[in-house]
Design a protein around this motif. Structure first.
Motif, mmCIF file in Angstrom:
data_model
loop_
_atom_site.group_PDB
_atom_site.id
_atom_site.type_symbol
_atom_site.label_atom_id
_atom_site.label_comp_id
_atom_site.label_asym_id
_atom_site.label_seq_id
_atom_site.Cartn_x
_atom_site.Cartn_y
_atom_site.Cartn_z
ATOM 1 N N LEU B 406 0.815 -1.224 0.000
ATOM 2 C CA LEU B 406 0.000 0.000 0.000
ATOM 3 C C LEU B 406 0.846 1.272 0.000
ATOM 4 C CD1 LEU B 406 -2.786 -0.978 2.584
ATOM 5 C CD2 LEU B 406 -2.809 -1.225 0.100
ATOM 6 N N ILE B 409 0.232 4.469 -2.345
ATOM 7 C CA ILE B 409 -1.057 4.262 -3.020
ATOM 8 C C ILE B 409 -1.871 5.553 -3.109
ATOM 9 C CG2 ILE B 409 -2.518 3.581 -1.025
ATOM 10 C CD1 ILE B 409 -3.343 1.161 -2.969
ATOM 11 N N THR B 419 -7.909 6.403 -10.243
ATOM 12 C CA THR B 419 -7.937 5.724 -8.942
ATOM 13 C C THR B 419 -8.619 4.384 -9.127
ATOM 14 O OG1 THR B 419 -9.983 6.890 -8.396
ATOM 15 C CG2 THR B 419 -7.934 7.821 -7.499
ATOM 16 N N PHE B 421 -8.251 0.342 -8.566
ATOM 17 C CA PHE B 421 -7.448 -0.552 -7.742
ATOM 18 C C PHE B 421 -7.915 -2.001 -7.862
ATOM 19 C CE2 PHE B 421 -7.344 3.666 -5.771
ATOM 20 C CZ PHE B 421 -5.983 3.903 -5.814
ATOM 21 N N SER B 429 -12.129 3.450 -6.359
ATOM 22 C CA SER B 429 -11.573 4.255 -5.272
ATOM 23 C C SER B 429 -11.011 3.288 -4.241
ATOM 24 C CB SER B 429 -12.668 5.109 -4.625
ATOM 25 O OG SER B 429 -13.645 4.241 -4.066
ATOM 26 N N LEU B 430 -10.240 3.827 -3.302
ATOM 27 C CA LEU B 430 -9.733 2.963 -2.233
ATOM 28 C C LEU B 430 -10.888 2.434 -1.383
ATOM 29 C CD1 LEU B 430 -6.532 4.965 -1.281
ATOM 30 C CD2 LEU B 430 -6.643 2.692 -2.328
ATOM 31 N N GLU B 431 -11.925 3.228 -1.230
ATOM 32 C CA GLU B 431 -13.089 2.779 -0.475
ATOM 33 C C GLU B 431 -13.699 1.541 -1.143
ATOM 34 O OE1 GLU B 431 -16.242 5.639 -0.316
ATOM 35 O OE2 GLU B 431 -17.350 4.532 1.229
ATOM 36 N N ALA B 433 -12.193 -0.510 -3.056
ATOM 37 C CA ALA B 433 -11.241 -1.618 -2.917
ATOM 38 C C ALA B 433 -11.424 -2.308 -1.568
ATOM 39 C CB ALA B 433 -9.813 -1.104 -3.080
ATOM 40 N N LEU B 460 -9.661 6.068 5.303
ATOM 41 C CA LEU B 460 -9.327 6.322 3.896
ATOM 42 C C LEU B 460 -8.323 7.464 3.778
ATOM 43 C CD1 LEU B 460 -12.915 5.864 2.450
ATOM 44 C CD2 LEU B 460 -10.992 4.285 2.198
ATOM 45 N N LEU B 463 -4.982 6.033 4.236
ATOM 46 C CA LEU B 463 -4.480 5.369 3.022
ATOM 47 C C LEU B 463 -3.997 6.405 2.003
ATOM 48 C CD1 LEU B 463 -7.168 2.553 2.562
ATOM 49 C CD2 LEU B 463 -4.854 2.331 3.509
ATOM 50 N N ASP B 464 -4.730 7.504 1.900
ATOM 51 C CA ASP B 464 -4.343 8.561 0.963
ATOM 52 C C ASP B 464 -3.030 9.234 1.346
ATOM 53 O OD1 ASP B 464 -5.797 8.951 -1.337
ATOM 54 O OD2 ASP B 464 -7.518 9.744 -0.239
#
Lengths: 385, 466
Positions: B406, B409, B419, B421, B429-431, B433, B460, B463-464
């Motif tokens: 990660l 990322i 974005t 994934f 989006s990471l959400e 994912a 989140l 993660l960002d």
């Protein structure tokens, strides 16, 4: 007691820094650098302004050419090529203002959005991609070129100096000179008409992108320059030295010169269509000298040399000598560069390029030493100790 | 300031610093900006994945920049005037490494239906295993669908991706949608794919930080394996044991979506051959499935027994992929980010996305003995039926995937302008994912869904920041 608030903590740590005279924030030498920073901002403004004005001259000539391309197309294209060469050499002087997230690399400092650089001077360029855009028959607009630029492949460059260079010269299949596109490629309808349109749209975009950077550095406005001059001097001085150090050893020395020597491929030559890569090298080296000696054309301001002459005369003497040596070595390079690339390892032409690479590496090491002497942090892409 | 005052201030400040460090926040101890240890570079722009290790010595820089040049090379059809860089195909997916790994970053699925795959490909096989445990290629097609070919040679076919929208909501009533892909293979040049074909769509993975992952000792990775979940935490974690062509031995797999490659050399040479059609000393035979006559008759770029990717070029390319720096994490002073990091641990995301590993004593010396935060254990985990590709590879089952690193990322949008994934880029989006996680990650996903809106946002945001 719970967590200490971030602001309060920062305040206490800040007080301590001042009390303990931490070099990064408090060195007196750095405080004395204000005239140098003012001069630097002036040189940045004048350099971009010159590149912008040269690009505008090209733009006006392109506009005239588009309106009336028939009678003396040969002469007109020759003139466009000369205007491109002038504009690109002038842009080369500004590249010392890159590599620290200034306005050319970063658009708005607030949202850290991309600045215009990838639209202005990207290469190597996959010329068939531009041919495809022209052949496809789609309406050539600014939005299209921006959208397509390096989208799925970094080499799919559709905008900037080198896209325009390709349009004006065509591919360089000529061992002794530049590309030899026929002016007829611009005459008539169909593809020729779209090529003219492409030339105009790409040139307009280039002018506007450069204009944006000029505005960011222009005096007395609410812009990057103002912010730059309001920063703690150690921060702005770090940017100045980072630009000088990164352009010298990393970007010019390795990325632009050594890589081309090691591959021997014309693809690695920056201005391969016009065979003016050596002019680019000379301009980059001069840009470094301009900033270090605090000058631009007839303007003479407070140079970094004057600052270091007080703070660390030994490093200053070495740097002065090295920068002048790099200028001498760059001026002595053989033209065109692709002919040097075609020579065997160890050739006199290659040896001359290697000498410049070595000088540029030394130069970067000295810039890092200057940073250490002034107590400012320089981020070059790598270690230079 | 007088000497006495200075001394007093000095003492007071030492106290303040110690207190500030102890009470800064309840964030996990591993939360720090230098995700790659001393190799980390503080950079957050379009080139954030493209720079050399911060501690790379200058004498190695020329090799790095030349490796970068090889990575960016647009290979051309042989024979060409540029002899060093010819030998494309005969069948291929893209003409350069960087075409898929744009700016050394992450690939994506097509943006619109009908657009060709640009930075993604589809792996193929039929059931069964080869003597060394690898997959069995599909007759006439090989082990991946090559969607492009040189002039005069048919491309193998084309992938069309379609999406179905799925709507659901969080326990707190917040709605969300996911998109689930389906794949169709069209314009197949050598007849339909067999009924029992297994396929696995995969986007290009980011290239930075790989040298550090290669430098983590095998023993440290397998020490975390728990194949039978003997600690009953719902997380197993299995190593993939794959075939190393250079060592002629079974070794730990580390790279690729299923940890299916043992080393960067083999990863790079495999991709050069499979994706671009470039031979190397490690894969000297052209990638031509049996029965592809036009491809078999095409000219090669190999001259005098020297492969298309010359050995010194191959060395530089591998060095480049070993020495791309991990960008530093950003904004860690934010309380949301710190809370997000704590939640990441509390929800046991860090059970697989392991926060801290330490490199060993192999590889370039700048990579050695580094405390790094890749957020992966490099092990395989069952990710549930929804993400399964049904295509086993060495020890990895059809529903197992390697924990994706990660680090960096949060810079995907900056570097790659998208974005998307997960292995097939289905998450927008990471959400999304996170919401696709199933199997061993089911409990963590449920816990995420049961968080308050603010806590979900904090996770989140963490993660960002990576």
């Amino acid at each position: 007691m719970g967590n200490m608030s971030g602001v309060f903590r920062g305040f206490l740590l800040g007080l301590c820094c001042i009390a303990l005279n931490t070099p990064a924030l408090c060195a007196e030498a750095v405080q004395r650098a204000r005239p140098q920073l003012q001069t630097y901002a002036d040189i940045a403004y004048r350099s971009y302004q010159a590149a912008y004005q040269h690009a505008q001259a090209l733009q006006h000539a392109v506009d005239e050419f588009i309106v009336q391309p028939t009678d003396d197309a040969d002469e007109q294209v020759q003139m466009l090529r000369q205007l491109w060469l002038d504009a690109h050499a002038s842009y080369g002087l500004t590249e010392v203002f890159r590599f620290y997230e200034g306005p050319i690399d970063f658009g708005k400092q607030t949202d850290r959005s991309q600045g215009p650089e990838p639209l202005v001077n990207a290469w190597p360029l996959n010329e068939t991609y531009i041919d495809q855009v022209i052949e496809q028959g789609v309406q050539i607009t600014r939005e299209l070129l921006i959208d397509r630029n390096a989208r799925d492949d970094e080499a799919d460059v559709t905008t900037g100096f080198h896209a325009i260079e390709y349009l004006l010269w065509g591919p360089d299949r000529n061992a002794n000179g530049p590309g030899q596109r026929s002016p007829r490629d611009f005459l008539g309808g169909g593809e020729a008409q779209r090529r003219r349109q492409y030339l105009q749209v790409a040139t307009d975009l280039l002018v506007d992108d450069l204009g944006q950077v000029v505005a960011a550095w222009s005096p007395s406005e609410h812009n990057y320059r103002q912010m730059f001059l309001a920063l703690p001097p150690s921060d702005s001085l770090a940017k100045v030295l980072t630009g000088l150090a990164t352009l010298s050893g990393f970007e010019l020395g390795f990325e632009r010169l050594a890589t081309a020597l090691d591959s021997g491929s014309q693809e690695d030559e920056q201005s391969c269509f016009s065979d003016s890569t050596i002019e680019d090298v000379v301009a980059n080296v001069s840009g470094v000298a301009n900033v270090y000696f605090g000058r631009f054309g007839a303007m003479q301001g407070a140079g970094m040399d004057a600052l270091l002459a007080v703070e660390h005369p030994a490093i200053n003497e070495l740097l002065k000598r090295q920068i002048i040596q790099s200028e001498t070595l760059a001026a002595a390079l053989d033209r065109p560069f692709d002919r040097t690339l075609a020579t065997a390892p160890g050739s006199p032409q290659r040896t001359r390029v290697e000498a410049l690479i070595t000088s540029l590496q030394t130069q970067t090491r000295l810039f890092k030493q200057a940073g250490a002497a002034l107590g400012v942090a320089i981020v070059v892409a790598t270690e230079y100790e | 300031v007088s000497a006495v005052t200075r001394a007093a201030l000095h003492a007071a400040c030492a106290g303040v610093l110690a207190f500030a460090q102890a009470h800064a926040s309840a964030a996990p101890e591993w939360l720090e900006a230098n995700l790659g240890g001393d190799t980390t570079l503080a950079i957050a722009n379009e080139n954030a994945f493209a720079r050399p290790l911060a501690n790379l010595p200058v004498q190695d820089l020329r090799k790095f920049t030349f490796g970068n040049r090889i990575f960016n090379t647009n290979w051309v059809t042989a024979p060409a005037s540029v002899d060093a860089f010819d030998g494309l195909g005969p069948v291929f997916n893209r003409v350069s490494c960087s075409a898929c790994h744009t700016r050394d970053g992450r690939g994506r699925p097509p943006e619109s239906q009908g657009e060709p795959l640009q930075s993604m490909l589809v792996r193929l096989s039929v059931p069964g295993t080869q003597p060394h445990g690898g997959i069995v290629p599909v007759p006439h097609y090989g082990d991946q669908l090559n969607e492009r070919a040189i002039q005069g040679v048919p491309a193998e076919g084309r992938t069309v991706v379609r999406y179905t929208e799925l709507s659901d909501q969080y326990p707190d009533g917040t709605p969300f949608t996911l998109i689930e892909p389906t794949y169709e293979f069209v314009d197949l040049a050598f007849g339909p794919l067999p009924a029992d074909v297994r396929f696995s769509p995969r986007v290009a993975t980011p290239v930075f930080g790989l040298g550090l992952l290669e430098a983590v000792p095998t023993a440290a990775i397998i020490a975390r394996a728990d194949p039978n979940d003997s600690n009953h935490d719902g997380i197993s974690g299995r190593p993939n044991w794959v075939w190393d062509r250079e060592l002629n031995a079974q070794v730990l797999g580390r790279f690729g979506w299923k940890a299916n490659q043992p080393s960067l050399r083999q990863q790079n040479a495999g991709a050069a051959l499979g994706d671009i059609g470039i031979t190397s000393s490690l894969f000297p035979k052209e990638n031509i499935a049996e029965g592809q006559q036009a491809a078999a008759a095409a000219p090669t770029g190999a001259v005098n027994g020297e492969p298309e990717l010359k050995d010194d070029f191959f060395d530089s390319l591998t060095f480049y992929t070993q020495t791309l720096a991990v960008p530093a994490a950003r904004g860690l002073e934010s309380e949301d980010v710190q809370r997000g990091a704590t939640l990441f641990e509390q929800l046991r995301c860090s059970g697989c996305h392991v926060a801290t590993l330490t490199t060993g004593t192999s590889g370039p010396k700048e990579l050695r003995a580094q405390r790094i935060h890749p957020f992966t254990d490099l092990l395989l985990h069952d990710m549930g039926a929804a993400l399964a590709d049904g295509r086993a590879e060495f020890e990895a089952s059809g529903s197992e995937w390697r924990t994706a690193p990660l680090w960096g990322i949060g810079l995907t949008a900056t570097v790659n302008r998208h974005t998307r994934f997960l292995h097939d880029g289905r998450a927008r989006s990471l959400e999304e994912a996170v919401l696709w996680h199933g199997g061993e990650a089911r409990t963590s996903r449920s816990a995420f869904m049961n968080l308050s809106k603010e806590d979900r946002a904090a996770l989140l945001k963490f993660l960002d920041a990576l």
